[in-house]
Design a protein around this motif. Structure first.
Motif, PDB file in Angstrom:
ATOM      1  N   ILE A 505     -15.030  15.714 -94.021  1.00  0.00           N
ATOM      2  CA  ILE A 505     -15.544  15.234 -95.307  1.00  0.00           C
ATOM      3  C   ILE A 505     -14.400  14.616 -96.114  1.00  0.00           C
ATOM      4  O   ILE A 505     -14.555  13.561 -96.744  1.00  0.00           O
ATOM      5  CB  ILE A 505     -16.197  16.388 -96.090  1.00  0.00           C
ATOM      6  CG1 ILE A 505     -17.441  16.894 -95.346  1.00  0.00           C
ATOM      7  CG2 ILE A 505     -16.568  15.947 -97.502  1.00  0.00           C
ATOM      8  CD1 ILE A 505     -18.044  18.141 -95.952  1.00  0.00           C
ATOM      9  N   ALA A 506     -13.243  15.258 -96.085  1.00  0.00           N
ATOM     10  CA  ALA A 506     -12.112  14.798 -96.893  1.00  0.00           C
ATOM     11  C   ALA A 506     -11.717  13.365 -96.564  1.00  0.00           C
ATOM     12  O   ALA A 506     -11.395  12.574 -97.459  1.00  0.00           O
ATOM     13  CB  ALA A 506     -10.925  15.743 -96.692  1.00  0.00           C
ATOM     14  N   ILE A 507     -11.745  13.000 -95.278  1.00  0.00           N
ATOM     15  CA  ILE A 507     -11.308  11.649 -94.915  1.00  0.00           C
ATOM     16  C   ILE A 507     -12.384  10.603 -95.210  1.00  0.00           C
ATOM     17  O   ILE A 507     -12.137   9.411 -95.059  1.00  0.00           O
ATOM     18  CB  ILE A 507     -10.894  11.567 -93.425  1.00  0.00           C
ATOM     19  CG1 ILE A 507     -12.074  11.872 -92.509  1.00  0.00           C
ATOM     20  CG2 ILE A 507      -9.723  12.490 -93.146  1.00  0.00           C
ATOM     21  CD1 ILE A 507     -11.760  11.694 -91.040  1.00  0.00           C
ATOM     22  N   ARG A 508     -13.562  11.055 -95.652  1.00  0.00           N
ATOM     23  CA  ARG A 508     -14.636  10.135 -96.013  1.00  0.00           C
ATOM     24  C   ARG A 508     -14.802  10.002 -97.530  1.00  0.00           C
ATOM     25  O   ARG A 508     -15.713   9.329 -97.993  1.00  0.00           O
ATOM     26  CB  ARG A 508     -15.950  10.579 -95.363  1.00  0.00           C
ATOM     27  CG  ARG A 508     -15.973  10.352 -93.861  1.00  0.00           C
ATOM     28  CD  ARG A 508     -17.125  11.093 -93.196  1.00  0.00           C
ATOM     29  NE  ARG A 508     -17.296  10.705 -91.811  1.00  0.00           N
ATOM     30  CZ  ARG A 508     -16.539  11.149 -90.802  1.00  0.00           C
ATOM     31  NH1 ARG A 508     -15.544  11.990 -91.054  1.00  0.00           N
ATOM     32  NH2 ARG A 508     -16.753  10.751 -89.564  1.00  0.00           N
ATOM     33  N   TRP A 515     -10.948   9.262-108.352  1.00  0.00           N
ATOM     34  CA  TRP A 515      -9.709   9.512-109.088  1.00  0.00           C
ATOM     35  C   TRP A 515      -9.897  10.449-110.277  1.00  0.00           C
ATOM     36  O   TRP A 515      -9.067  11.322-110.533  1.00  0.00           O
ATOM     37  CB  TRP A 515      -9.129   8.180-109.602  1.00  0.00           C
ATOM     38  CG  TRP A 515      -8.429   7.381-108.552  1.00  0.00           C
ATOM     39  CD1 TRP A 515      -8.014   7.809-107.328  1.00  0.00           C
ATOM     40  CD2 TRP A 515      -8.075   5.993-108.631  1.00  0.00           C
ATOM     41  NE1 TRP A 515      -7.424   6.779-106.626  1.00  0.00           N
ATOM     42  CE2 TRP A 515      -7.443   5.659-107.405  1.00  0.00           C
ATOM     43  CE3 TRP A 515      -8.226   5.015-109.601  1.00  0.00           C
ATOM     44  CZ2 TRP A 515      -6.962   4.383-107.145  1.00  0.00           C
ATOM     45  CZ3 TRP A 515      -7.750   3.735-109.354  1.00  0.00           C
ATOM     46  CH2 TRP A 515      -7.125   3.417-108.133  1.00  0.00           C
ATOM     47  N   ASP A 516     -10.962  10.265-111.021  1.00  0.00           N
ATOM     48  CA  ASP A 516     -11.137  11.004-112.271  1.00  0.00           C
ATOM     49  C   ASP A 516     -12.059  12.208-112.129  1.00  0.00           C
ATOM     50  O   ASP A 516     -12.390  12.869-113.128  1.00  0.00           O
ATOM     51  CB  ASP A 516     -11.685  10.061-113.355  1.00  0.00           C
ATOM     52  CG  ASP A 516     -10.722   8.916-113.651  1.00  0.00           C
ATOM     53  OD1 ASP A 516      -9.496   9.163-113.609  1.00  0.00           O
ATOM     54  OD2 ASP A 516     -11.199   7.788-113.904  1.00  0.00           O
ATOM     55  N   GLU A 517     -12.484  12.511-110.889  1.00  0.00           N
ATOM     56  CA  GLU A 517     -13.343  13.677-110.668  1.00  0.00           C
ATOM     57  C   GLU A 517     -12.484  14.939-110.539  1.00  0.00           C
ATOM     58  O   GLU A 517     -11.368  14.908-110.020  1.00  0.00           O
ATOM     59  CB  GLU A 517     -14.165  13.505-109.391  1.00  0.00           C
ATOM     60  CG  GLU A 517     -15.342  12.566-109.538  1.00  0.00           C
ATOM     61  CD  GLU A 517     -16.517  13.217-110.251  1.00  0.00           C
ATOM     62  OE1 GLU A 517     -16.438  14.422-110.587  1.00  0.00           O
ATOM     63  OE2 GLU A 517     -17.529  12.527-110.473  1.00  0.00           O
ATOM     64  N   HIS A 538      -7.708  14.238-108.192  1.00  0.00           N
ATOM     65  CA  HIS A 538      -6.950  13.004-107.952  1.00  0.00           C
ATOM     66  C   HIS A 538      -7.399  12.276-106.681  1.00  0.00           C
ATOM     67  O   HIS A 538      -6.589  11.682-105.972  1.00  0.00           O
ATOM     68  CB  HIS A 538      -5.444  13.297-107.885  1.00  0.00           C
ATOM     69  CG  HIS A 538      -4.925  13.998-109.100  1.00  0.00           C
ATOM     70  ND1 HIS A 538      -4.443  15.287-109.055  1.00  0.00           N
ATOM     71  CD2 HIS A 538      -4.857  13.595-110.396  1.00  0.00           C
ATOM     72  CE1 HIS A 538      -4.077  15.646-110.276  1.00  0.00           C
ATOM     73  NE2 HIS A 538      -4.311  14.640-111.116  1.00  0.00           N
ATOM     74  N   GLY A 539      -8.685  12.353-106.377  1.00  0.00           N
ATOM     75  CA  GLY A 539      -9.221  11.649-105.221  1.00  0.00           C
ATOM     76  C   GLY A 539      -8.961  12.321-103.895  1.00  0.00           C
ATOM     77  O   GLY A 539      -9.305  11.772-102.849  1.00  0.00           O
ATOM     78  N   ALA A 540      -8.345  13.521-103.918  1.00  0.00           N
ATOM     79  CA  ALA A 540      -8.022  14.237-102.674  1.00  0.00           C
ATOM     80  C   ALA A 540      -8.839  15.511-102.592  1.00  0.00           C
ATOM     81  O   ALA A 540      -8.849  16.322-103.532  1.00  0.00           O
ATOM     82  CB  ALA A 540      -6.541  14.572-102.622  1.00  0.00           C
ATOM     83  N   PHE A 592     -21.109  14.736-102.710  1.00  0.00           N
ATOM     84  CA  PHE A 592     -21.672  13.932-101.622  1.00  0.00           C
ATOM     85  C   PHE A 592     -21.761  12.453-102.001  1.00  0.00           C
ATOM     86  O   PHE A 592     -21.672  11.579-101.141  1.00  0.00           O
ATOM     87  CB  PHE A 592     -23.058  14.447-101.245  1.00  0.00           C
ATOM     88  CG  PHE A 592     -23.034  15.716-100.418  1.00  0.00           C
ATOM     89  CD1 PHE A 592     -21.834  16.271 -99.998  1.00  0.00           C
ATOM     90  CD2 PHE A 592     -24.204  16.350-100.060  1.00  0.00           C
ATOM     91  CE1 PHE A 592     -21.799  17.435 -99.245  1.00  0.00           C
ATOM     92  CE2 PHE A 592     -24.188  17.517 -99.303  1.00  0.00           C
ATOM     93  CZ  PHE A 592     -22.974  18.059 -98.895  1.00  0.00           C
ATOM     94  N   ALA A 593     -21.912  12.165-103.288  1.00  0.00           N
ATOM     95  CA  ALA A 593     -21.994  10.768-103.726  1.00  0.00           C
ATOM     96  C   ALA A 593     -20.676  10.035-103.521  1.00  0.00           C
ATOM     97  O   ALA A 593     -20.652   8.799-103.492  1.00  0.00           O
ATOM     98  CB  ALA A 593     -22.396  10.709-105.199  1.00  0.00           C
ATOM     99  N   LEU A 594     -19.590  10.797-103.378  1.00  0.00           N
ATOM    100  CA  LEU A 594     -18.268  10.192-103.188  1.00  0.00           C
ATOM    101  C   LEU A 594     -17.890  10.066-101.720  1.00  0.00           C
ATOM    102  O   LEU A 594     -16.830   9.549-101.381  1.00  0.00           O
ATOM    103  CB  LEU A 594     -17.200  11.019-103.913  1.00  0.00           C
ATOM    104  CG  LEU A 594     -17.361  11.077-105.431  1.00  0.00           C
ATOM    105  CD1 LEU A 594     -16.439  12.136-106.024  1.00  0.00           C
ATOM    106  CD2 LEU A 594     -17.078   9.721-106.049  1.00  0.00           C
TER     107      LEU A 594
END
Length: 607
Positions: A505-508, A515-517, A538-540, A592-594
Motif C-alpha cells: 500500500i505504501a508504494i501506491r 503531503w498535508d495528510e 508527509h506523504g509517507a 484509500f483515496a490516496l
C-alpha cells in the motif's frame, strides 16, 4: 556462425532422452476458455532457419520447443515445454514431490495431469521452490489447490517470500511491462516474429498464485526428508536469484541445479528488471557445488532446458559455467579500473574462444554485452563518471534539442535513413528514437524506426533482444496493447505477510496528494495477536507492529479489530462495517483515496 559446432547433436540427443509422451494438442486454456499456453504455435521451427533469424538462436528455439514428459532418472521426471520453465516430479513412498510449479496454475495443472497420465494418480506430498522468480512458483495452486496443502511441506530457500514479493509486487507493474517485451508473449509466433526467449519459448498468461513456504532452507548441508525421499541442500543466495538453492537426491543420484547452471549464458541483470546479480559469488557457488556434491550423482537437471547425464560431463559443464561468470566479472572489473565505462567495456570484451564455442555459454537469454554493463552497474551505479551525464535532460526534452541541432525533423529523418542504408543500424536507431520522442505524431519516423528495430531483432542471437526489438517495432506502428495494471494478483496478495501488504500500500500512495495528510490507524489482527500501527505523515506511509495487548503511547484516529481474512476483504473493497472499529471511520476512505494505480503502463517505446 560458421565457427560454431552445428554438427554436434549432443544437446538434441539429451533433450529427447527419456521421452514418455506429449500433451496433444499442446494448448492450455483458462476456465473461461482463454488460451494461456500454445506450444503447437512453434511448429514452424521444424523448417530450416530463415534469413529472419540467427541460426544459433533458431537452434536453441528448436531445443526449447520440445514438449512432454521425460524420465530423468529412476523416480525423477520432468515436464518440459508447457511453460517458460520446467516442472520436475520426484516420486516418494506415497506420492510425488513437485519442484517448481511453472508460472500459471493452469499450465501446472496440465503438467501434473500429463505426469499422472503416464505414472499414475499419485498425490502431491511435497512442494519445492528452487528460487524466488515467478516462473518457479506461480502455478502452485495448480498442484496444491486450496484446502489440499494440509500436511504437505512447502520448501524454499531462506528469504524466498521477501524477494518474491519485492520482484513481483513492489516493482511488479514495471517488471510486467518489460517482461512483455523480453519474452514477446504478445508477438506472433512466426519465423519473422517470436521464436523463443532463450530460457524457454515464452511465458504463460494464466493465473499466478503462491502457496507460502512452510520449511526454510537456511544453510548448506541442511537435510530434509519428504515422503521418504532424502534431500541435501546447498544454499546459493545472490546468484541467479537473491534466494536460490541447489539440492541433491542422494538415494536417486540426481542433482538439481535450480537456475544456476542452464544451457545458456544467463543474466547478471535481466532486461525485465531485477536486483543486479553477483557474478563473482555465482561463480564461487558453482565451484562449491562441484566439490560439495562430487561423486554423489549421475545426472544433473535444472529449472530450464534439458538434463546433463554422466558425472564427468556434469563436472565439465559446471566448470565451464563457473569460468564463464568468473571471466565476465573479473575482466569487467579489470577494464573498469583502467578507466573504461560499462558501454566501452561491453563493446570490446569477448569470451575466450573455447567458451565462445560452447553452446551453453552462448548469449541466448543473457548477453555478454548487457551483462558487462550490469557488472559495471553493480559496482559503480548508473553514473559513468562523465560529468556531462550527471544532469542530462529527460528523453523528450533531450530529443527535441537533438532534432533541432540536426536541422529539424525532416532533416534528422533523412540523415537517419542514410545511416540505416549504410548499415549503421545502431546509430540509425538512436537518431530515429530522438525524432520519435521529439514528435510522436511523426508517422514516417515511427515507420522508419520500426523497420530498423525489425532488422536489429532478426539479427540478434539473444532471444530477449530479438523480442524487445520486435515488440517495440509493433508498438511504434500499432500502439501499446492491453497490459496488466496491477501485478499483485489475488493469488499473490493472499500469500503476503501483513507487513508486506502494508508495504505494498505504501508504494501506491500518491505522495504529492498526501503531503498535508496526517492520520494514524491501528490494525489489531486477532489471529496474529499483533497490533499494526499505520501512520501517514508527509506523504509517507509507515508501520510498526507490537503485541496486540500492548497499549500504544498515543491513541489512533481509527482502530480496527479484525482477522487477516477480514483485512484482505477491506483491501478488496468490502465495507468497513464488516469489522469492529473505534474512532473516526472516515480515515480509511481518506487513506484509500490516496492509493493510486497507474492509468497506463510505464512507457518503453514512446513518450
Amino acid at each position: 556462425m560458421t565457427d560454431l559446432p552445428f554438427d554436434d547433436t549432443t544437446d538434441f540427443e539429451d533433450a529427447d532422452r527419456g521421452f514418455l509422451g506429449a500433451l496433444v494438442p499442446a494448448v492450455v486454456r483458462a476456465a473461461d476458455g482463454r488460451v494461456v499456453w500454445d506450444n503447437d504455435a512453434y511448429g514452424f521451427l521444424a523448417a530450416d532457419c530463415p534469413d529472419t533469424a540467427r541460426p544459433s538462436l533458431w537452434r536453441q528455439a528448436r531445443l526449447c520447443a520440445r514438449q512432454g514428459l521425460y524420465e530423468v532418472a529412476e523416480r525423477v521426471y520432468q515436464v518440459r515445454g508447457l511453460d517458460l520453465s520446467n516442472m520436475t516430479l520426484v516420486e516418494g513412498e506415497r506420492g510425488v514431490i513437485v519442484i517448481d510449479p511453472l508460472i500459471s496454475a493452469e499450465t501446472a495443472a496440465a503438467a501434473l495431469a500429463l505426469y499422472r497420465e503416464h505414472r499414475g494418480d499419485r498425490p502431491v506430498t511435497g512442494l519445492v521452490y528452487t528460487h524466488s522468480h515467478g516462473d518457479h512458483f506461480g502455478g502452485a495452486r495448480g498442484v496444491l489447490p486450496p484446502g489440499s496443502e494440509e500436511g504437505v511441506p512447502v520448501i524454499a530457500p531462506a528469504g524466498f517470500l521477501e524477494h518474491a514479493v519485492s520482484e513481483n509486487v513492489y516493482a511488479g507493474n514495471a517488471m510486467t511491462r518489460r517482461a512483455m517485451f523480453m519474452y514477446g508473449d504478445r508477438l506472433p509466433k512466426a519465423p519473422d516474429g517470436q521464436i523463443g526467449a532463450g530460457l524457454g519459448m515464452t511465458t504463460s498468461t494464466g493465473t499466478i498464485t503462491l502457496v507460502p513456504p512452510t520449511v526454510d532452507v537456511t544453510r548448506t548441508g541442511q537435510e530434509e526428508t519428504v515422503d521418504g525421499v532424502r534431500i541435501v541442500f546447498q544454499l546459493t543466495p545472490g546468484t541467479e536469484a537473491p534466494a536460490e538453492m541447489n539440492f541433491l537426491f542422494p538415494g536417486l543420484r540426481a542433482l538439481c541445479l535450480a537456475e544456476n547452471a542452464t544451457h545458456t549464458m544467463h543474466n547478471i541483470l535481466t532486461l525485465r528488471g531485477a536486483v543486479v546479480r553477483d557474478a563473482r559469488i555465482w561463480a564461487r557457488y558453482l565451484d562449491e557445488a562441484i566439490e560439495y556434491f562430487h561423486g554423489r550423482y549421475d545426472v544433473a537437471f535444472a529449472s530450464h532446458h534439458w538434463p546433463t547425464w554422466g558425472h564427468d560431463n556434469v563436472v565439465a559443464f559446471l566448470s565451464e559455467q563457473r569460468d564463464l561468470y568468473a571471466y565476465l566479472h573479473d575482466q569487467t572489473l579489470r577494464r573498469l579500473n583502467d578507466g573504461l565505462t560499462g558501454t566501452e567495456i561491453a563493446e570490446e570484451l569477448r569470451l575466450p574462444p573455447a567458451l565462445e564455442r560452447r553452446w551453453h555459454a552462448r548469449g541466448y537469454c543473457g548477453s555478454l554485452n548487457h551483462n558487462v554493463k550490469a557488472v559495471y552497474q553493480r559496482y559503480l551505479g548508473w553514473f559513468d563518471g562523465n560529468v556531462a551525464h550527471l544532469w542530462e535532460h529527460p528523453p523528450v526534452a533531450q530529443a527535441q534539442r537533438y532534432v533541432e541541432v540536426a536541422g529539424g525533423g525532416e532533416a534528422a529523418l533523412a540523415k537517419a535513413r542514410g545511416y540505416a542504408d549504410s548499415g549503421d543500424l545502431r546509430f540509425a536507431a538512436t537518431l530515429l528514437n530522438h525524432v520519435v520522442f521529439a514528435d510522436p505524431s511523426n508517422r514516417a519516423a515511427r515507420e522508419a524506426l520500426a523497420g530498423v528495430y525489425r532488422q536489429l531483432g532478426h539479427g540478434a542471437e539473444n532471444g530477449p533482444w530479438r523480442n524487445f526489438y520486435l515488440a517495440a517495432a509493433g508498438e511504434l506502428l500499432d500502439g501499446p496493447g492491453t497490459v496488466l495494471l496491477d501485478a499483485a494478483t489475488p493469488g499473490m496478495t493472499a500469500a503476503l505477510t501483513t507487513a508486506m501488504l502494508l508495504d505494498s500500500i505504501a508504494i501506491r500512495i500518491d505522495g504529492p496528494r498526501a503531503w498535508d495528510e496526517a492520520l494514524t490507524i491501528d490494525l489489531v489482527l486477532t489471529d496474529e495477536r499483533l497490533r499494526y500501527r499505520v501512520t501517514l505523515r508527509h506523504g509517507a506511509l509507515t508501520h510498526r507492529s507490537f503485541p496486540a495487548g500492548d497499549a500504544p503511547r498515543s491513541p489512533a484516529g481509527l482502530t480496527l479489530t479484525l482477522t487477516r481474512p477480514q483485512l484482505l476483504g477491506l483491501l478488496a473493497g468490502q465495507a468497513l462495517d464488516t469489522v469492529r472499529h473505534e474512532g473516526d471511520p472516515g480515515l480509511l476512505p481518506r487513506l484509500f483515496a490516496l492509493v493510486t494505480t497507474p492509468e497506463r503502463a510505464f512507457p518503453v517505446v514512446t513518450p
